[in-house]
Design an enzyme around this catalytic site. Structure first.
Site, PDB file in Angstrom:
ATOM      1  N   LYS A  13      -7.399  -7.273   5.436  1.00 19.65           N
ATOM      2  CA  LYS A  13      -8.767  -7.441   4.749  1.00 19.65           C
ATOM      3  C   LYS A  13      -8.497  -8.379   3.204  1.00 19.65           C
ATOM      4  CE  LYS A  13      -7.841  -2.870   3.509  1.00 19.65           C
ATOM      5  NZ  LYS A  13      -6.171  -2.420   3.828  1.00 19.65           N
ATOM      6  N   ARG A  88     -11.802   4.400  -1.237  1.00 21.01           N
ATOM      7  CA  ARG A  88     -10.827   4.533   0.141  1.00 21.01           C
ATOM      8  C   ARG A  88     -10.254   6.092   0.180  1.00 21.01           C
ATOM      9  NH1 ARG A  88      -7.038   0.381  -0.781  1.00 21.01           N
ATOM     10  NH2 ARG A  88      -4.476   1.126  -0.154  1.00 21.01           N
ATOM     11  N   ARG A 127       4.889  -9.834   5.388  1.00 20.37           N
ATOM     12  CA  ARG A 127       4.181 -10.374   4.186  1.00 20.37           C
ATOM     13  C   ARG A 127       4.845 -11.290   3.556  1.00 20.37           C
ATOM     14  NH1 ARG A 127      -0.788  -7.383   2.440  1.00 20.37           N
ATOM     15  NH2 ARG A 127       0.921  -5.590   1.255  1.00 20.37           N
ATOM     16  N   ARG A 160       5.328  -8.518  -1.970  1.00 22.89           N
ATOM     17  CA  ARG A 160       5.319  -6.744  -2.474  1.00 22.89           C
ATOM     18  C   ARG A 160       6.531  -5.834  -2.873  1.00 22.89           C
ATOM     19  NH1 ARG A 160      -1.347  -5.656  -0.728  1.00 22.89           N
ATOM     20  NH2 ARG A 160      -0.060  -4.094  -0.571  1.00 22.89           N
ATOM     21  N   ARG A 171       2.146   4.392   3.064  1.00 27.22           N
ATOM     22  CA  ARG A 171       1.243   4.252   2.967  1.00 27.22           C
ATOM     23  C   ARG A 171       0.460   4.228   3.993  1.00 27.22           C
ATOM     24  NH1 ARG A 171       2.428  -2.038   2.092  1.00 27.22           N
ATOM     25  NH2 ARG A 171       0.632  -1.922   2.066  1.00 27.22           N
TER      26      ARG A 171
HETATM   27  P1  AP5 Z   1      -3.746  -8.710   4.579  1.00 28.41           P
HETATM   28  O1  AP5 Z   1      -4.854  -9.790   4.600  1.00 28.41           O
HETATM   29  O2  AP5 Z   1      -2.751  -9.488   3.510  1.00 28.41           O
HETATM   30  O3  AP5 Z   1      -3.419  -6.736   5.339  1.00 28.41           O
HETATM   31  P2  AP5 Z   1      -4.020  -6.105   4.133  1.00 28.41           P
HETATM   32  O4  AP5 Z   1      -5.622  -5.373   4.825  1.00 28.41           O
HETATM   33  O5  AP5 Z   1      -5.046  -6.723   2.872  1.00 28.41           O
HETATM   34  O6  AP5 Z   1      -3.588  -5.438   3.453  1.00 28.41           O
HETATM   35  P3  AP5 Z   1      -2.375  -5.210   2.540  1.00 28.41           P
HETATM   36  O7  AP5 Z   1      -1.018  -4.532   2.534  1.00 28.41           O
HETATM   37  O8  AP5 Z   1      -3.202  -5.292   1.191  1.00 28.41           O
HETATM   38  O9  AP5 Z   1      -4.064  -2.976   2.172  1.00 28.41           O
HETATM   39  P4  AP5 Z   1      -3.580  -1.863   1.272  1.00 28.41           P
HETATM   40  O10 AP5 Z   1      -4.636  -1.674   1.703  1.00 28.41           O
HETATM   41  O11 AP5 Z   1      -2.370  -1.340   1.678  1.00 28.41           O
HETATM   42  O12 AP5 Z   1      -2.578  -2.556  -0.254  1.00 28.41           O
HETATM   43  P5  AP5 Z   1      -3.864  -2.496  -1.082  1.00 28.41           P
HETATM   44  O13 AP5 Z   1      -3.569  -3.985  -2.057  1.00 28.41           O
HETATM   45  O14 AP5 Z   1      -5.309  -2.994  -0.737  1.00 28.41           O
HETATM   46  O15 AP5 Z   1      -2.540  -9.098   6.015  1.00 28.41           O
HETATM   47  C1  AP5 Z   1      -1.343  -8.479   6.153  1.00 28.41           C
HETATM   48  C2  AP5 Z   1      -0.100  -9.606   6.561  1.00 28.41           C
HETATM   49  O16 AP5 Z   1      -0.935  -9.708   7.660  1.00 28.41           O
HETATM   50  C3  AP5 Z   1       0.253 -10.831   5.531  1.00 28.41           C
HETATM   51  O17 AP5 Z   1       1.322 -11.060   5.851  1.00 28.41           O
HETATM   52  C4  AP5 Z   1      -1.045 -11.827   6.548  1.00 28.41           C
HETATM   53  O18 AP5 Z   1      -0.657 -13.432   5.777  1.00 28.41           O
HETATM   54  C5  AP5 Z   1      -0.900 -11.126   8.031  1.00 28.41           C
HETATM   55  N1  AP5 Z   1      -2.180 -11.339   8.810  1.00 28.41           N
HETATM   56  C6  AP5 Z   1      -3.375 -11.049   8.399  1.00 28.41           C
HETATM   57  N2  AP5 Z   1      -4.154 -11.001   9.870  1.00 28.41           N
HETATM   58  C7  AP5 Z   1      -3.346 -11.417  10.604  1.00 28.41           C
HETATM   59  C8  AP5 Z   1      -3.100 -11.443  12.365  1.00 28.41           C
HETATM   60  N3  AP5 Z   1      -4.725 -11.555  12.562  1.00 28.41           N
HETATM   61  N4  AP5 Z   1      -2.237 -11.949  13.215  1.00 28.41           N
HETATM   62  C9  AP5 Z   1      -0.660 -12.204  12.127  1.00 28.41           C
HETATM   63  N5  AP5 Z   1      -0.543 -11.824  11.031  1.00 28.41           N
HETATM   64  C10 AP5 Z   1      -2.115 -11.716  10.210  1.00 28.41           C
HETATM   65  O19 AP5 Z   1      -3.162  -0.921  -2.017  1.00 28.41           O
HETATM   66  C11 AP5 Z   1      -2.023  -0.223  -2.476  1.00 28.41           C
HETATM   67  C12 AP5 Z   1      -1.899   0.249  -3.097  1.00 28.41           C
HETATM   68  O20 AP5 Z   1      -2.703   0.144  -4.338  1.00 28.41           O
HETATM   69  C13 AP5 Z   1      -2.107   1.574  -2.877  1.00 28.41           C
HETATM   70  O21 AP5 Z   1      -0.707   1.549  -1.634  1.00 28.41           O
HETATM   71  C14 AP5 Z   1      -2.579   2.291  -3.987  1.00 28.41           C
HETATM   72  O22 AP5 Z   1      -1.261   2.920  -4.328  1.00 28.41           O
HETATM   73  C15 AP5 Z   1      -3.406   1.413  -4.603  1.00 28.41           C
HETATM   74  N6  AP5 Z   1      -4.587   1.033  -4.525  1.00 28.41           N
HETATM   75  C16 AP5 Z   1      -5.883  -0.076  -4.306  1.00 28.41           C
HETATM   76  N7  AP5 Z   1      -6.519   0.481  -3.674  1.00 28.41           N
HETATM   77  C17 AP5 Z   1      -6.915   2.146  -4.020  1.00 28.41           C
HETATM   78  C18 AP5 Z   1      -8.348   2.823  -4.103  1.00 28.41           C
HETATM   79  N8  AP5 Z   1      -9.407   2.568  -3.648  1.00 28.41           N
HETATM   80  N9  AP5 Z   1      -7.825   4.269  -4.539  1.00 28.41           N
HETATM   81  C19 AP5 Z   1      -6.428   4.404  -4.580  1.00 28.41           C
HETATM   82  N10 AP5 Z   1      -5.497   3.777  -4.651  1.00 28.41           N
HETATM   83  C20 AP5 Z   1      -5.914   2.737  -4.633  1.00 28.41           C
HETATM   84 MG    MG Z   2      -4.685  -6.888   1.012  1.00 27.23          MG
END
Ligand code: AP5
Ligand code: MG
Length: 218
Positions: A13, A88, A127, A160, A171
């Site tokens: 994402k 979410r 990552r 992270r 997660r």
């Molecule tokens: P990346 O682009 O970083 O993936 P992402 O989908 O953004 O993954 P996240 O871990 O950020 O998602 P998340 O939803 O768990 O975390 P968030 O920060 O939102 O890509 C991942 C890796 O793969 C990178 O190394 C990249 O280089 C690589 N990559 C990408 N595309 C690729 C490809 N095609 N091929 C190979 N490699 C590739 O949330 C964190 C925490 O915050 C949650 O657990 C929760 O506690 C809290 N939180 C956040 N939002 C909410 C909400 N709305 N409600 C409640 N709690 C929330």
């Molecule tokens: Mg992200």
């Protein structure tokens, strides 16, 4: 235009949002990034969020919705946003509908980036993130030691805390149990577009951009 990028942790994402924002001139609103900013600034919100993030659980809906609503109210968000990691839960999706209504705006599409759990584990184990702009990189697939963006010089990339294997598993469980029900919600609303998220970053970007451009023309 307002787009929701939907998908499991590590589905790409953040990576895709970066590219879409540049191409379509949209603002990136990522709830996880906003929580981490609060954490870095040691705010009360950041401290509260960390207790949930460390366990791979969701931060409570009221706190999350209030934070995103505040971000949306800033002037730079007027032209259009890409939501990343929000909503979410069903209550968050309904709250977003209401906020958008109040602002006389709408969600144009929900792009669901689909990847398998095995791919998520592979991606998150390698990552690295920029501490300043939070752009994600990868030790193997997108290797940098320092963030390549000029404004972020001087900081090394870091892993992270919630990318530890046991937290990644938690997660993923949270995603399947609490977030996947939104797929039906948005499908029924006629907003869901499914995108194959596996393959090279550039390939996924081409697919994602094509769907997003289709929304502009719709
Ligand atoms: P990346 O682009 O970083 O993936 P992402 O989908 O953004 O993954 P996240 O871990 O950020 O998602 P998340 O939803 O768990 O975390 P968030 O920060 O939102 O890509 C991942 C890796 O793969 C990178 O190394 C990249 O280089 C690589 N990559 C990408 N595309 C690729 C490809 N095609 N091929 C190979 N490699 C590739 O949330 C964190 C925490 O915050 C949650 O657990 C929760 O506690 C809290 N939180 C956040 N939002 C909410 C909400 N709305 N409600 C409640 N709690 C929330
Ligand atoms: Mg992200």
């Amino acid at each position: 235009m307002n787009i929701v990028l939907f998908g499991a942790p590590g589905s790409g994402k953040g990576t895709q949002a970066e590219q879409l924002c540049q191409e379509l001139n949209l603002i990136h609103v990522a709830s996880g990034d906003l929580f981490r900013e609060n954490l870095n600034n040691e705010t009360e919100l950041g401290k509260l969020a960390q207790t949930y993030m460390d366990k791979g659980e969701l931060v409570p809906d009221d706190v999350t919705v209030a934070m995103v609503k505040e971000r949306l109210s800033r002037p730079d968000a007027r032209t259009g946003v890409i939501f990343d990691g929000f909503p979410r839960t069903l209550p968050q999706a309904k709250a977003l509908d209401q906020v958008m209504d109040e602002m006389e705006r709408r969600i144009d599409g929900v792009l669901y980036i689909k990847v398998s759990d095995e791919e998520v584990v592979r991606r998150l184990s390698g990552r690295l993130i920029c501490r300043e702009c939070q752009t994600p990189f990868h030790k193997e697939f997108n290797p940098f030691k320092r963030c390549p963006f000029n404004k972020c010089e001087g900081e090394y990339l870091y892993q992270r805390d919630d990318d530890r294997p046991e937290t990644v598993r938690a997660r993923l469980k949270t995603f399947h149990n609490q977030t996947e029900p939104l797929i039906d919600y948005y499908r029924q609303a006629g907003l869901l577009a499914e995108i194959e998220g596996e393959g090279e970053v550039a390939e996924v970007a081409t697919r994602t951009l094509a769907v997003a451009r289709g929304l502009v023309q719709a």
